[in-house]
Design a protein around this motif. Structure first.
Motif, short mmCIF file in Angstrom:
data_model
loop_
_atom_site.label_atom_id
_atom_site.label_comp_id
_atom_site.label_asym_id
_atom_site.label_seq_id
_atom_site.Cartn_x
_atom_site.Cartn_y
_atom_site.Cartn_z
N ALA A 58 27.23 23.12 54.36
CA ALA A 58 27.97 23.05 55.63
C ALA A 58 27.17 22.27 56.66
CB ALA A 58 28.27 24.46 56.14
N ILE A 59 25.87 22.51 56.73
CA ILE A 59 25.00 21.78 57.67
C ILE A 59 25.02 20.28 57.37
CG2 ILE A 59 22.60 21.44 58.39
CD1 ILE A 59 22.21 24.49 57.95
N ASN A 62 28.40 18.62 58.18
CA ASN A 62 28.59 18.49 59.63
C ASN A 62 27.77 17.33 60.20
OD1 ASN A 62 30.32 20.65 59.56
ND2 ASN A 62 28.91 22.12 60.47
N LYS A 63 26.58 17.12 59.66
CA LYS A 63 25.76 15.99 60.12
C LYS A 63 26.43 14.66 59.79
CE LYS A 63 21.02 17.85 60.10
NZ LYS A 63 19.67 17.69 59.52
N THR A 65 29.66 13.97 59.07
CA THR A 65 30.91 13.71 59.81
C THR A 65 30.62 13.41 61.28
OG1 THR A 65 31.27 16.10 60.12
CG2 THR A 65 32.37 15.05 58.24
N SER A 66 29.51 13.95 61.82
CA SER A 66 29.17 13.72 63.22
C SER A 66 28.75 12.27 63.48
CB SER A 66 28.04 14.66 63.66
OG SER A 66 26.78 14.26 63.16
N TRP A 104 33.38 27.89 52.74
CA TRP A 104 32.86 26.83 53.61
C TRP A 104 33.50 26.88 55.00
CZ3 TRP A 104 33.04 23.56 48.72
CH2 TRP A 104 31.74 23.40 48.19
N LYS A 105 34.78 27.15 55.04
CA LYS A 105 35.44 27.27 56.35
C LYS A 105 34.81 28.40 57.16
CE LYS A 105 40.03 25.62 54.84
NZ LYS A 105 41.43 26.03 54.60
N MET A 109 31.69 25.08 58.52
CA MET A 109 31.88 23.66 58.23
C MET A 109 33.03 23.14 59.09
SD MET A 109 32.67 21.76 54.58
CE MET A 109 31.14 22.28 53.81
N ASP A 110 32.77 22.04 59.80
CA ASP A 110 33.80 21.41 60.63
C ASP A 110 34.75 20.66 59.69
OD1 ASP A 110 35.36 19.98 62.38
OD2 ASP A 110 33.69 19.15 63.53
#
Length: 271
Positions: A58-59, A62-63, A65-66, A104-105, A109-110
Motif C-alpha cells: 500500500a505504501i 501510494n508513492k 501514484t503520487s 488493500w482498500k 491504499m489510495d
C-alpha cells in the motif's frame, strides 16, 4: 502529481525499491511519455495476506501514484492454478483474489489510478496477442536460461521441476508487455524474471530470435517495445531465524493483516 519536478518524481519512485534499473530510463519515461506511466505488480491469490504484502505494498503504490503513475495489479489467478495454490481450485483462488483487494482498500491504499485486472479474463479476451508473445519468449530463451527464473514461484531451482514452472516464467515475462507496463514494481524475489523481460525486449528490438542468427528486419504493426524499468523492493524478513522473507506456509514466520493485537505481540516476543 505530473506537475512535480522531474528529479523529485524520480527520487520518490526509486525510493520504493532496494534497486532501480535504471534511474536514467525512469527519468526518460517521466519526461517523454504523453500519458501516465504504467507501473505493475502481479500477485497470486494464495491465502491470507501478511503485512509485507499488505502494508508495504500500500505504501509503495501510494508513492508511485503520487508521482503520476497508474498502478495495475495483475490478479494472477491462472498463475496460482499453475503453482497449485488453494489446492488448484480456481473458484477458491478467485475468492481469495477478491479478499486481497478488500484488504488493500482497508490498509489505506489510495485507489485513484489503481486498476485490478484478472489474468484469466484478460487472457481469454485477448488470447491470440497473449499466447503469441508467450510462444515467442519460449522460443527465444533456452531451458537453462528460463529455469533460472523459476525461483519466482517460491521454490528452489532444481532439475526435477514441473513443466508448469517453465511455462509460468514465460507467462510472467509476457505479462509485462501485455499490460504495456513501463515499470515493474515487484519484490527482489521476482528480479530474475523482470531482467528476463528486459533481455527479451532488447532481443526483440534487434530481431535476435535466440538462434544466434539475425533475422530480416520485421516490425509488428503498431508495436514498439522497450525494456521495462525494474524497481525491486526489499523483502520484509520472516520472524524465524534465517528467513529472508515472510512466509505464509511456515508457522510463526509472518504477521497477517487480520491478526489481533495479542497475536502480533505474541509473535514478536517469540521471534
Amino acid at each position: 502529481d505530473c506537475s512535480m519536478d522531474i528529479n523529485k518524481r524520480v527520487e520518490i519512485a526509486a525510493s520504493v525499491g532496494e534497486e532501480c534499473i535504471t534511474k536514467e530510463e525512469l527519468k526518460t519515461i517521466f519526461e517523454k511519455k504523453q500519458t501516465r506511466p504504467i507501473a505493475y505488480d502481479g500477485f497470486e491469490p494464495s491465502g491470507r495476506m501478511h503485512i509485507a504484502q499488505g502494508i508495504l505494498k500500500a505504501i509503495n503504490v501510494n508513492k508511485l501514484t503520487s508521482v503520476g503513475c497508474d498502478f495495475v495489479f495483475w490478479v494472477a489467478d491462472w498463475f496460482a492454478l499453475l503453482n497449485n495454490k488453494m489446492g488448484g481450485d480456481i473458484d477458491k483462488i478467485r475468492i481469495v483474489g477478491k479478499y486481497m483487494i478488500e484488504v488493500w482498500k482497508a490498509a489505506g491504499m489510495d485507489m485513484d489510478n489503481v486498476y485490478f485486472r484478472w489474468c484469466s479474463d484478460d487472457i481469454n479476451n485477448n488470447s491470440n496477442e497473449y499466447w503469441l508473445r508467450v510462444i515467442e519468449i519460449s522460443k527465444m530463451f533456452s531451458i537453462t536460461r528460463t529455469k533460472r527464473c523459476c525461483t519466482i514461484l517460491g521454490r528452489a531451482e532444481s532439475g526435477d521441476m514441473p513443466t508448469a514452472n517453465l511455462m509460468y516464467a514465460c507467462m510472467q515475462c509476457a505479462d509485462i508487455f501485455f499490460l504495456k507496463a513501463d515499470i515493474c514494481q515487484l519484490g527482489m524475489d521476482q528480479r530474475k524474471v523482470n531482467m528476463l523481460a528486459r533481455e527479451y525486449a532488447t532481443k526483440a528490438m534487434s530481431n535476435d530470435d535466440g538462434s544466434g542468427k539475425k533475422k530480416k528486419k520485421r516490425k509488428k504493426k503498431g508495436e514498439t517495445i522497450y525494456p521495462p524499468v525494474v524497481i525491486s523492493h526489499h523483502m520484509l524478513m520472516g520472524l524465524k531465524q534465517g528467513q529472508e522473507k515472510m512466509s505464509k506456509s511456515k508457522g510463526g514466520s509472518a504477521i497477517f493483516m487480520e491478526d489481533t493485537a495479542d497475536e502480533v505481540r505474541s509473535k514478536i516476543k517469540k521471534a
